[in-house]
Design a protein around this motif. Structure first.
Motif, PDB file in Angstrom:
ATOM      1  N   LYS A 117       0.821  -1.220   0.000  1.00  0.00           N
ATOM      2  CA  LYS A 117       0.000   0.000   0.000  1.00  0.00           C
ATOM      3  C   LYS A 117       0.856   1.273   0.000  1.00  0.00           C
ATOM      4  O   LYS A 117       0.332   2.375  -0.014  1.00  0.00           O
ATOM      5  CB  LYS A 117      -0.897   0.017   1.235  1.00  0.00           C
ATOM      6  N   ILE A 118       2.172   1.118   0.029  1.00  0.00           N
ATOM      7  CA  ILE A 118       3.080   2.267   0.126  1.00  0.00           C
ATOM      8  C   ILE A 118       3.276   2.914  -1.245  1.00  0.00           C
ATOM      9  O   ILE A 118       3.594   2.242  -2.223  1.00  0.00           O
ATOM     10  CB  ILE A 118       4.460   1.828   0.691  1.00  0.00           C
ATOM     11  N   THR A 119       3.100   4.231  -1.289  1.00  0.00           N
ATOM     12  CA  THR A 119       3.376   4.978  -2.511  1.00  0.00           C
ATOM     13  C   THR A 119       4.849   5.369  -2.495  1.00  0.00           C
ATOM     14  O   THR A 119       5.293   6.105  -1.607  1.00  0.00           O
ATOM     15  CB  THR A 119       2.480   6.234  -2.595  1.00  0.00           C
ATOM     16  N   ALA A 120       5.604   4.828  -3.449  1.00  0.00           N
ATOM     17  CA  ALA A 120       7.036   5.095  -3.542  1.00  0.00           C
ATOM     18  C   ALA A 120       7.460   4.846  -4.984  1.00  0.00           C
ATOM     19  O   ALA A 120       6.731   4.208  -5.747  1.00  0.00           O
ATOM     20  CB  ALA A 120       7.808   4.168  -2.601  1.00  0.00           C
ATOM     21  N   ASP A 121       8.634   5.333  -5.351  1.00  0.00           N
ATOM     22  CA  ASP A 121       9.146   5.032  -6.691  1.00  0.00           C
ATOM     23  C   ASP A 121       9.423   3.537  -6.821  1.00  0.00           C
ATOM     24  O   ASP A 121       9.189   2.947  -7.868  1.00  0.00           O
ATOM     25  CB  ASP A 121      10.430   5.817  -6.977  1.00  0.00           C
ATOM     26  N   ALA A 122       9.926   2.937  -5.730  1.00  0.00           N
ATOM     27  CA  ALA A 122      10.208   1.497  -5.746  1.00  0.00           C
ATOM     28  C   ALA A 122       9.908   0.902  -4.380  1.00  0.00           C
ATOM     29  O   ALA A 122      10.155   1.534  -3.356  1.00  0.00           O
ATOM     30  CB  ALA A 122      11.667   1.235  -6.108  1.00  0.00           C
ATOM     31  N   ILE A 123       9.383  -0.320  -4.401  1.00  0.00           N
ATOM     32  CA  ILE A 123       9.297  -1.105  -3.173  1.00  0.00           C
ATOM     33  C   ILE A 123      10.162  -2.338  -3.388  1.00  0.00           C
ATOM     34  O   ILE A 123      10.370  -2.785  -4.518  1.00  0.00           O
ATOM     35  CB  ILE A 123       7.851  -1.505  -2.790  1.00  0.00           C
ATOM     36  N   VAL A 124      10.697  -2.845  -2.291  1.00  0.00           N
ATOM     37  CA  VAL A 124      11.559  -4.013  -2.362  1.00  0.00           C
ATOM     38  C   VAL A 124      10.767  -5.245  -1.945  1.00  0.00           C
ATOM     39  O   VAL A 124      10.003  -5.207  -0.978  1.00  0.00           O
ATOM     40  CB  VAL A 124      12.809  -3.829  -1.477  1.00  0.00           C
TER      41      VAL A 124
END
Length: 173
Positions: A13-20
């Motif tokens: 659910k995290i808005t980020a350029d990338a999730i790991v």
């Protein structure tokens, strides 16, 4: 200066350029965070992982690959394979450190400004949570000291209270 943030929640659910993604070496999805990312991101992630496998084979422990994020609120998923805990004598710390360093390296290559990490290897791979938190935070800080040209924010996303409390106490030191 890169900001390090701590969140308790669901990385999908995290808005980020990338999730790991704490992936397994097959890159084909699995349990825990890996399964959650594949389910939430949809078939585009699996298709991209299959294409990577067809090109290079499995992803080795400590290494990382990057794909689309499919339906997730991110641009990319960086898949890294954490070590299975075997008592600490099989280079687990070095391999876990490599997960963070290699993921951040890919992030820089792809001009990622915000990146979110789960608690790699602390689920079914049984890496002790306190040791994993130490490695995660130290590795990220070390990387940022020497490669801080693009990443503006690193978010540690803890799914459970125990990891959140451990990370919070280390980050407040």
């Amino acid at each position: 200066m890169t900001k390090i943030e701590l969140i308790k929640g669901d990385i999908t659910k995290i808005t980020a350029d990338a999730i790991v993604n704490a992936a397994n070496s097959s890159l084909l999805g699995g349990g825990g965070v890996d399964g959650a990312i594949h389910r939430a991101g949809g078939s585009a992630i699996l298709d991209a992982c299959v294409a990577i496998r067809n090109k290079q084979g499995k992803c080795k422990t400590g290494e990382a690959v990057i794909t689309t994020a499919g339906n997730l609120p991110a641009n990319y998923v960086i898949h890294t394979v954490g070590p299975v805990w075997n008592g600490g004598a099989k280079k687990e710390e070095e391999l876990l450190r490599n997960c963070y360093i290699n993921s951040l390296g890919l992030a820089v290559e792809h001009n990622v400004k915000t990146i979110a990490f789960p608690n790699i290897s602390t689920g079914i791979y049984h890496y002790p949570k306190d040791r994993a938190a130490d490695v995660a935070i130290a590795s990220v800080k070390e990387f940022l000291e020497t490669n801080n040209q693009t990443i503006g924010k690193v978010i540690f996303v803890c799914f459970d209270d125990e990891n959140y409390t451990l990370y919070k106490s280390i980050l407040e030191q």
